[in-house]
Design an enzyme around this catalytic site. Structure first.
Site, PDB file in Angstrom:
ATOM      1  CG  HIS A  91      -0.509   0.106   2.517  1.00  0.00           C
ATOM      2  ND1 HIS A  91      -1.307   0.388   3.587  1.00  0.00           N
ATOM      3  CD2 HIS A  91       0.735  -0.036   3.028  1.00  0.00           C
ATOM      4  CE1 HIS A  91      -0.587   0.424   4.680  1.00  0.00           C
ATOM      5  NE2 HIS A  91       0.647   0.165   4.382  1.00  0.00           N
ATOM      6  CD  GLU A  92      -0.049   6.038   1.547  1.00  0.00           C
ATOM      7  OE1 GLU A  92       0.613   6.770   0.812  1.00  0.00           O
ATOM      8  OE2 GLU A  92      -1.130   6.369   2.049  1.00  0.00           O
ATOM      9  N   GLY A  93       1.809   2.778  -2.570  1.00  0.00           N
ATOM     10  CA  GLY A  93       2.821   2.632  -3.621  1.00  0.00           C
ATOM     11  C   GLY A  93       3.688   1.413  -3.386  1.00  0.00           C
TER      12      GLY A  93
END
Lengths: 600, 600
Positions: A441-443
């Protein structure tokens, strides 16, 4: 207070000896603070973490939120813990006094959150998303939006979410399809489907404020046509009271491997007439607004990964000290008693590896947090700009390095426990499952690698990259002059030279226009770069520990000696990884890129 | 038949082109077999795996066995699948015809089991343990024990377990305390507690035969005082009918992170008057009897790890081919359609890494299986001895390398799926959880490392080690003469030289008597050694693939080209790991060993 969240000596060492957090108290913003007030905030956070968050961490994994009669039901302990968080003022620890916050320096504010994550990452998620969403409104919203939504969020009466991902687009945000039509009264009507929305529905707060990426009717295609909307679950009247339920429907829950305490949802916006939403910031500038908050959000992810690794390490250490098993090599008499696990070389190696990863990762995150303050408050514009540039450069590393290596630390914590570690009767398997989210998550790693090699290293004509190299070389030079650190400095110098050589080789290819080839191994570049930077931070930790030993610093001598040992470990066991990666990076190897689909 | 268990081209390539399994059909034991009968057995196993095992793999994870009213309850699909296994004769595929088996070569028999494990490792566990326990009786039991217990086990009427571990002793088997008193009638009464007993109780079979390690009253302390007992759940009358329930009680179930389908139990032997048990083999020789079976058991663990990695890889590959997301680097027009994930360099790299790990691991396991046959049936005693020695040497690698790297493959399969991979709505997260057991059971990595470096490399004055080096060097020499393989041969040669240098340096320390120091990094030595051996097997795969391309071999050309590419990948991306490990091994680094407990 019995806690296995952090080593208090390390917390004090990292914040006050290594990263010199007291220095930022010179900034006007922190004029009211002192070492004592910072410590009081950290003590409070640790107490809340240990007493209110940790005790139900397993429970919310075993009894994850369920979808019943259109509502999300969950264990009552979650609400109780979040109520305590709100009551203690920790919810908005980093915010302005004026907004009900404690106005703490970034490193301390992040650390307060980190302690909660180490204790119970699932429950912390609700608070974390709320603050992230509120920050977006504070940075880009109108005064009225701040008053009506952000304030109740910071006070913990409303919670928040971030609604980016859509089922067909995933990380490719430019392809999102949620549409927002002007309603004629200044508001918009949104229609679209979002997936993986953490904390997307629950009964923990009176209202939920969704920050939603969507497109206006006249929006250009791709990332340049994305706008940011505020869509409350319940409409909010002018007097702050709640009005009608908005047209946002919970379509279902997603069941995860870990991080189960934070419910993950699919949300449908506008199944009926369209969900009422309000534009935040400029039209078509939504992605920029969102990314503006990304540095701090990514530090949060990195620190979460560190803290899950850290609590796993402390659990493994306690277990290895208590558990008696086997005998030392060379002890042939089976009538002698069994010895603690810590007596075995391989157990020590696994514990030292964990220590090197989690304390190294903590250092990295706090370096980032320090830069957050410097970029805002440093004395000169030049210093601000340098801090901002370094933070941009380090952000993909801060996000990804702990997500990879502190997850590995969790695996080693299981291994130290042997068969017990694999059971749900012990907590370490949950840390491993929880932490596996962080590389996604978050890239993802892949995205962080492209961000680092494809953008950050080249940014400002390579200025930030060179500024970082300069800082690393300064540490190397200092350490070369200290006999007990010189060998490690030589090893770091070698790794750095190999990284630079790889960067140069890649740049030659990039300049030639073969961008895809140049970036083909960006994820491995990310790993090599991360190891080099953490190697630098370990050398700095060793410098400070040596000073602590020489001057009788505030921590026990054995603690400082452990830091020296972990620096040795990192230089000898971990930095060689940089060589092996840098070799193939310097060759700009395209074996994987050239693989055709039919060859798999 | 839709299956994502194995690539059939690879199965044929590995068994019949690379490992030349047809060659073993020259042995008298396999005289009745032909390529066709072997393929028929494999087809049958794959069909049963895909149709009877795979469909309920998720179900037994979600609804794991429970302990109700003193019984273990589980999903009925488990019994149905095992019934099919018994009815098809696959239960005892490797056993003698005379015992109801198919008398298949070891590689094919192991592969049949491997396919079942790839489909549903939890359900296969019950059959696997039964065969392992039956093999112990066949190797060491009396004729009467074989008749009364082993035969019904091979027929699938009785199931079996292995009862080694006790709560206070773990891997330190010499410290186990279960006592066996002679009852005066030739039988024994056992009292003791066992933990982590897989398949320790259930209603799947009429009876359960526990193979239990315990101590006779006159037993010397330590591993030299361990005897092996057969303890049935229900006593068996002379006519084969079941008698009274024995004094073996289910004390509870253990809840695991993965591998949930195979119930893990705590068993109490002799809560009342003592559990009736029968000595198998000689008094005090129980551990030797158990270890006698260890090579094959450890190949089974390694192959299980491979197959979990393999199915994850095939799932990731399918997903990456189907899922459209993002655009190629350089495509600036957001109006173009999204492209399949396989179009992205980082996805290809992750898929190729998985391919290199799982196909390399499969090669390694089948190399071991081939040696199992050679050691028993080769033409000369010298050839048998060489095979036995090589097998002893390779066993810790076969057990550990796939457990480490095919688990990593599972992590990459999650990563290819992005957020979806982290959810329980997709199967890859379960493979990752299931596979995490393999580095622990049947001897942890730490134990395998000590076995390799502390025993196997030195065995027979280093003769087996030298025999392996000779084989690897022969492949290198052959490959050096082939232009398209020469670069990879050079890289393998370099890795091998570094491994040898590390081995020599460690031996100098060992000869000096500093055993603990010499063995301090045994786990890392295991990893470096494993990577070198798998690098060798990849070079051999490339040789065979090249022949396949040149001669128009039975597989598609793209498949052979994929093998060449994966060999390139392994040589370029993976073998450098050996350098970085060999460096610190050659230094006989003791940083971790020297760490004192107070420094953590």
């Amino acid at each position: 207070m019995q806690q296995r969240i952090i080593n208090p000596h390390d917390l004090a060492f990292q914040l006050f000896e290594l990263h010199r957090t007291e220095d930022v108290l010179q900034y006007d913003r922190y004029a009211d603070h002192s070492r004592e007030t910072l410590e009081a905030a950290l003590d409070l956070a640790l107490k809340v973490a240990a007493e209110e968050f940790a005790p139900h961490a397993r429970l919310v994994d075993e009894e994850e939120p369920t979808f019943e009669n259109g509502r999300v039901e969950m264990r009552p302990e979650v609400k109780r813990a979040l109520d305590v968080l709100r009551e203690t003022g920790l919810m908005a620890a980093g915010q302005d006094y004026e907004l009900g916050g404690m106005q703490l320096p970034a490193a301390v504010a992040q650390m307060c959150v980190g302690l909660l994550k180490g204790a119970n990452v699932g429950t912390q998620g609700y608070a974390g998303l709320t603050i992230a969403a509120a920050n977006l409104i504070l940075a880009h919203g109108s005064e009225e939006q701040k008053e009506r939504y952000a304030r109740p969020m910071l006070a913990g009466r409303f919670f928040g979410t971030m609604c980016l991902t859509e089922p067909h687009a995933g990380s490719s945000l430019g392809d999102l399809k949620t549409r927002a039509e002007p309603a004629g009264d200044g508001s918009y009507r949104l229609k679209g489907n979002k997936i993986f929305i953490s904390a997307g529905d629950h009964e923990l707060s009176k209202n939920i404020v969704h920050m939603v990426l969507g497109r206006l009717p006249d929006a250009p295609a791709g990332v340049k046509g994305i706008s940011l909307f505020l869509v409350p679950k319940f409409l909010v009247n002018d007097d702050g009271s709640l009005g009608e339920r908005n047209d946002v429907a919970l379509a279902g829950l997603i069941h995860k491997m870990g991080y189960r305490g934070t419910t993950s949802t699919m949300l449908n916006f506008g199944e009926k007439d369209g969900a009422i939403g309000y534009l935040v910031g400029e039209p078509h500038k939504g992605l920029a607004a969102m990314f503006h908050m990304m540095n701090e959000a990514r530090i949060g992810v990195g620190l979460g990964a560190v803290m899950l690794g850290y609590t796993g390490y402390l659990h493994a250490l306690d277990y290895a000290r208590d558990r008696k098993q086997g005998r030392p090599i060379g002890e042939k008499d089976p009538n002698t008693g069994q010895v603690p696990l810590t007596r075995h070389a391989d157990i020590r190696r696994m514990l030292l590896t964990q220590k090197a990863y989690v304390e190294g990762g903590l250092s990295l995150c706090l370096e980032g947090a320090r830069l957050v303050d410097e970029k805002k408050f440093a004395d000169s514009d030049a210093a601000k700009a340098e801090a901002a540039g370094l933070l941009d450069l380090l952000t993909p590393l801060i996000k990804s390095w702990p997500s990879q290596f502190c997850l590995e630390a969790n695996s080693l914590a299981i291994q130290v426990h042997g068969g017990y570690g694999y059971t749900r009767e012990y907590p370490v398997e949950q840390f491993y499952r929880d932490n596996r989210l962080n590389p996604i998550h978050e890239g993802t790693h892949g995205i962080q690698g492209m961000d680092l090699l494809g953008r950050k290293v080249m940014q400002a004509d390579g200025q930030h990259y060179r500024a970082l190299l300069k800082r690393i070389r300064r540490t190397i030079d200092e350490a070369l002059a200290v006999p007990s650190l010189a060998d490690n400095a030589v090893r770091l110098d070698r790794a750095l030279a190999q990284l630079v050589q790889a960067t140069d080789a890649i740049n030659v290819v990039r300049v030639s226009g073969a961008t895809e080839r140049a970036l083909a191994n960006a994820s491995l570049y990310l790993e090599a770069f991360g190891h080099t930077v953490v190697g630098w931070l370990w050398l700095r930790q060793a410098q400070v520990a040596l000073t602590g030993i020489d001057n009788g610093g505030p921590q026990p001598e054995a603690f400082y000696r452990g830091k020296l040992r972990a620096c040795d470990y990192f230089a000898r066991y971990e930095l060689p990884r940089v060589s092996s990666l840098a070799g193939l990076l310097a060759e700009v190897d395209t074996t994987a890129l050239d693989m055709t689909e039919s060859e798999f």
